[in-house]
Design an enzyme around this catalytic site. Structure first.
Site, PDB file in Angstrom:
ATOM      1  N   ASP A  51       0.844  -1.204   0.000  1.00  0.00           N
ATOM      2  CA  ASP A  51       0.000   0.000   0.000  1.00  0.00           C
ATOM      3  C   ASP A  51       0.875   1.249   0.000  1.00  0.00           C
ATOM      4  OD1 ASP A  51      -2.393  -1.456   0.155  1.00  0.00           O
ATOM      5  OD2 ASP A  51      -2.139  -1.684   2.318  1.00  0.00           O
ATOM      6  N   ALA A 165      -6.382   2.270   8.017  1.00  0.00           N
ATOM      7  CA  ALA A 165      -4.941   2.488   8.215  1.00  0.00           C
ATOM      8  C   ALA A 165      -4.694   3.047   9.630  1.00  0.00           C
ATOM      9  CB  ALA A 165      -4.422   3.396   7.105  1.00  0.00           C
ATOM     10  N   ALA A 188      -3.790   9.824  21.498  1.00  0.00           N
ATOM     11  CA  ALA A 188      -3.487   9.991  22.923  1.00  0.00           C
ATOM     12  C   ALA A 188      -4.077  11.286  23.501  1.00  0.00           C
ATOM     13  CB  ALA A 188      -1.965   9.932  23.147  1.00  0.00           C
TER      14      ALA A 188
END
Ligand code: NAP
Length: 267
Positions: A51, A165, A188
């Site tokens: 990819d 992804a 995060a």
């Protein structure tokens, strides 16, 4: 008779370069012209690798309008349609017109600073991250309304094609590419009494844009990453992220089914 030109792009792994040579010979035997350099007259772009190779070619050739097919010599091969042992089958199906196109929408970021404007496009996503290991504070508006002051490592804004992804690693949802939506996923996020941010991803319809105004604390630098290509910016005023007009058309054969591909690559 009009020449039928096919471009081939390959990553530099020996296995990909071998397939590239073999494919060139086979295509030329079937009457196609395979130029050494990218030709704007070509009817098809073949990307050999994983990819990553397809993403690289699409970005390098500025989101070409011609159909694109990937040959998988890489690891995952989510965009890639065929394996190296299917070259003859590919050429005969292609010549017989036994294929369809899978249109994939793309995302674009317009980066504004006091005296400059830059545009970056992505087939997978746009990532906005803090400089080095610093946390980043981003004032985010959606459709013109202020929504949150995000604090954390950064955010990704993914297309449906990119939902499998980076977005997926962040706990975002897999989106069928037939839907037109942008997914914003936090990297995060801090969620304390000092800083409050959404901790899940959010989905936006295709007519809404996202405006990001960085708030500079320890550093005035920020990273913008489109499909893994990183650009470092200093003192920018805002970033507008929205659907782009470019559409990437992947060539798919009759057996292709998005959810089957998800099943074989993820489960
Ligand atoms: P890479 O780090 O070599 O690729 C990461 C992995 O993502 C590879 O296995 C690649 O497949 C796969 N991939 C790429 N696009 C995909 C898609 N749409 N659906 C499912 N898997 C996909 O970097 P790269 O190959 O240059 O690709 C850049 C992409 O890496 C970025 O667009 C971003 O989405 C992704 N990324 C992911 C993370 C993470 O998951 N934590 C972090 C940074 C970047 P192949 O093995 O076939 O190449």
């Amino acid at each position: 008779m009009k020449k039928r030109i096919i471009n081939i792009y390959s990553n530099d792994l020996p296995a990909s370069e071998n397939i590239c040579r073999l494919l060139k010979e086979k295509l030329e035997r079937s009457g196609f012209v395979v130029p050494g350099d990218f030709s704007h007259e070509a009817e098809l772009l073949v990307c050999v690798g994983g990819d990553g190779a397809t993403l690289e070619a699409i970005n390098k050739y500025d989101f070409p309008k011609v159909p694109i097919i990937g040959i998988n010599t890489g690891h995952l091969g989510f965009f890639q349609e065929i394996n190296p042992d299917q070259l003859d089958e590919f050429i005969s199906n292609y010549m017989a017109g036994k294929y369809r196109l899978q249109p994939l929408s793309t995302v674009q970021a317009t980066v504004l600073s006091e005296d400059d404007t830059n545009i970056h496009k992505g087939l997978n996503e746009i990532v906005i991250k803090g400089w080095k290991s610093y946390s980043v504070h981003l004032n985010i508006s959606i459709g013109g309304s202020f929504i949150e002051r995000f604090s954390g490592d950064g955010i990704t804004i993914s297309t449906p094609a990119g939902s499998t992804a980076y977005n997926y690693s962040l706990g975002g949802s897999i989106i069928d590419p037939r839907l037109k939506a942008l997914q914003v996923a936090p990297i995060a996020p801090m969620n304390t009494t000092a800083y409050r941010s959404f901790t899940s991803s959010i989905l936006l319809p295709s007519d809404l844009s996202l405006e990001v105004v960085p708030e500079y604390t320890k550093s005035n630098q920020i990273y913008l990453i489109n499909d893994g290509i990183e650009t470092e910016y200093r003192n920018i005023t805002s970033i507008k992220v929205e659907f782009s007009d470019s559409v990437v058309n992947l060539l798919r054969f009759e057996t292709y089914d998005f959810w089957n591909k998800v099943k074989t690559k993820f489960l």
